[in-house]
Design a protein around this motif. Structure first.
Motif, PDB file in Angstrom:
ATOM      1  N   THR A  59      33.373  35.752 -66.980  1.00 39.38           N
ATOM      2  CA  THR A  59      33.887  36.327 -65.728  1.00 39.38           C
ATOM      3  C   THR A  59      33.411  37.767 -65.587  1.00 39.38           C
ATOM      4  N   LEU A  60      32.757  38.059 -64.480  1.00 40.49           N
ATOM      5  CA  LEU A  60      32.347  39.426 -64.148  1.00 40.49           C
ATOM      6  C   LEU A  60      33.461  40.091 -63.356  1.00 40.49           C
ATOM      7  N   PHE A  61      33.806  41.319 -63.760  1.00 37.13           N
ATOM      8  CA  PHE A  61      34.861  42.048 -63.069  1.00 37.13           C
ATOM      9  C   PHE A  61      34.324  43.217 -62.244  1.00 37.13           C
ATOM     10  N   ARG A  62      33.384  43.950 -62.813  1.00 35.35           N
ATOM     11  CA  ARG A  62      32.809  45.078 -62.086  1.00 35.35           C
ATOM     12  C   ARG A  62      31.355  45.256 -62.496  1.00 35.35           C
ATOM     13  N   CYS A  63      30.569  45.782 -61.570  1.00 29.08           N
ATOM     14  CA  CYS A  63      29.183  46.113 -61.867  1.00 29.08           C
ATOM     15  C   CYS A  63      28.818  47.284 -60.966  1.00 29.08           C
ATOM     16  N   GLU A  64      28.498  48.424 -61.572  1.00 35.01           N
ATOM     17  CA  GLU A  64      28.277  49.646 -60.814  1.00 35.01           C
ATOM     18  C   GLU A  64      26.940  50.279 -61.183  1.00 35.01           C
ATOM     19  N   VAL A  65      26.411  51.054 -60.260  1.00 35.45           N
ATOM     20  CA  VAL A  65      25.143  51.757 -60.455  1.00 35.45           C
ATOM     21  C   VAL A  65      25.379  53.257 -60.309  1.00 35.45           C
ATOM     22  N   ALA A  66      24.638  54.035 -61.069  1.00 30.26           N
ATOM     23  CA  ALA A  66      24.746  55.483 -60.966  1.00 30.26           C
ATOM     24  C   ALA A  66      24.442  55.923 -59.539  1.00 30.26           C
ATOM     25  N   PRO A  67      25.245  56.805 -58.976  1.00 33.09           N
ATOM     26  CA  PRO A  67      25.022  57.270 -57.593  1.00 33.09           C
ATOM     27  C   PRO A  67      23.608  57.812 -57.400  1.00 33.09           C
ATOM     28  N   GLY A  68      22.981  57.386 -56.301  1.00 35.47           N
ATOM     29  CA  GLY A  68      21.657  57.878 -55.968  1.00 35.47           C
ATOM     30  C   GLY A  68      20.516  57.211 -56.699  1.00 35.47           C
ATOM     31  N   HIS A  69      20.802  56.201 -57.515  1.00 36.62           N
ATOM     32  CA  HIS A  69      19.719  55.531 -58.232  1.00 36.62           C
ATOM     33  C   HIS A  69      18.785  54.853 -57.232  1.00 36.62           C
ATOM     34  N   PRO A  70      17.464  55.028 -57.371  1.00 35.43           N
ATOM     35  CA  PRO A  70      16.519  54.512 -56.372  1.00 35.43           C
ATOM     36  C   PRO A  70      16.339  52.998 -56.369  1.00 35.43           C
ATOM     37  N   ASP A  71      16.778  52.329 -57.419  1.00 34.31           N
ATOM     38  CA  ASP A  71      16.570  50.874 -57.498  1.00 34.31           C
ATOM     39  C   ASP A  71      17.867  50.191 -57.894  1.00 34.31           C
ATOM     40  N   ALA A  72      18.912  50.432 -57.100  1.00 27.92           N
ATOM     41  CA  ALA A  72      20.254  49.970 -57.431  1.00 27.92           C
ATOM     42  C   ALA A  72      20.325  48.458 -57.600  1.00 27.92           C
ATOM     43  N   LYS A  73      19.690  47.723 -56.713  1.00 25.91           N
ATOM     44  CA  LYS A  73      19.794  46.268 -56.772  1.00 25.91           C
ATOM     45  C   LYS A  73      19.172  45.710 -58.053  1.00 25.91           C
ATOM     46  N   GLU A  74      18.079  46.298 -58.497  1.00 25.40           N
ATOM     47  CA  GLU A  74      17.448  45.848 -59.733  1.00 25.40           C
ATOM     48  C   GLU A  74      18.347  46.118 -60.933  1.00 25.40           C
ATOM     49  N   VAL A  75      19.017  47.254 -60.942  1.00 26.36           N
ATOM     50  CA  VAL A  75      19.952  47.573 -62.020  1.00 26.36           C
ATOM     51  C   VAL A  75      21.086  46.555 -62.051  1.00 26.36           C
TER      52      VAL A  75
END
Length: 229
Positions: A159-175
């Motif tokens: 079960t996935l609960f959260r998934c976050e990216v560092a603010p301003g990261h240029p390739d958020a979807k890939e992360v």
């Protein structure tokens, strides 16, 4: 049923459940209970209160709105019971490095914030785990999840609960995709779900949808602000 927490000097509360026996519904008891609950919050010095309601439960939503709650987001409960390999998903090598850890470790991320979605906070996930995504030794994102095993040690659910990216990261979807694929363990046949994912987190919803996840249930996230002197 209430829970309380303080973060950065702000006292938060969550109504974990309000229920009325069927024979006593329609008599105004719900509103009376919610008003009494608000009195409790005020005595406790609560600044902000949250709750969730199933999106189709219009009567409950109206009740909460009548005592000052407003809807701030939708929460998706998504699932996929297929092997990710069957969906032709490949976790190709990339410039990202992934490191696994315990759920509590995500609090060390500079961009980790206690969620408005109470049940997906690291402190509330018993036996939870996390994965950190690094690029050039800099933290780019993280995922928070839990695995379940049967008595024979076989993986039965993730079960996935959260998934976050560092603010301003240029390739958020890939992360996000790197984290989700690491968490969901392609090739294993088990139940996979994503719990209370905020609909406003569009990039994560897109990644999960592309990996074959479907929303089977939806809740609304509601909040009420209190004026604390």
């Amino acid at each position: 049923m209430n829970s309380f927490r303080e973060y950065d000097g702000v006292k938060l509360a969550r109504n974990s459940g309000t229920a009325i026996a069927p024979d006593f519904r329609g008599k105004g008891l719900g509103k009376s209970m919610m008003e009494k609950n608000s009195e409790l919050y005020e005595k406790q010095g609560v600044h902000r209160a949250y709750l969730e309601a199933i999106s189709t439960n219009t009567a409950a939503i109206r009740l909460y709105q009548s005592v000052g709650y407003v809807i701030i987001d939708r929460l998706l409960i998504m699932s996929n019971e297929q092997s990710l390999e069957e969906l032709n998903v490949q976790n190709a090598a990339s410039t990202y490095t992934l490191v696994r850890g315990q759920a509590a470790e995500v609090a060390s991320a500079a961009f980790y914030l206690p969620g408005e979605v109470w049940q997906t906070d690291a402190s509330n996930i018993r036996d939870g785990e996390c994965v950190f995504v690094y690029k050039e030794e800099k933290l780019a994102g993280y995922g928070l999840f839990k695995r379940v095993f049967d008595a024979a040690g076989s993986l039965t659910a993730i079960t996935l609960f959260r998934c976050e990216v560092a603010p301003g990261h240029p390739d958020a979807k890939e992360v996000l995709k790197r984290a989700v694929l690491e968490i969901m363990q392609p090739g294993h046949a088990c139940k996979r779900s994503a719990f209370n994912i905020r609909a406003s987190h569009k990039e994560l919803v897109e990644v999960l949808t592309e990996l074959g996840f479907n929303a089977g249930m939806e809740q609304v996230l509601m909040v009420r602000e209190y004026n604390v002197e």
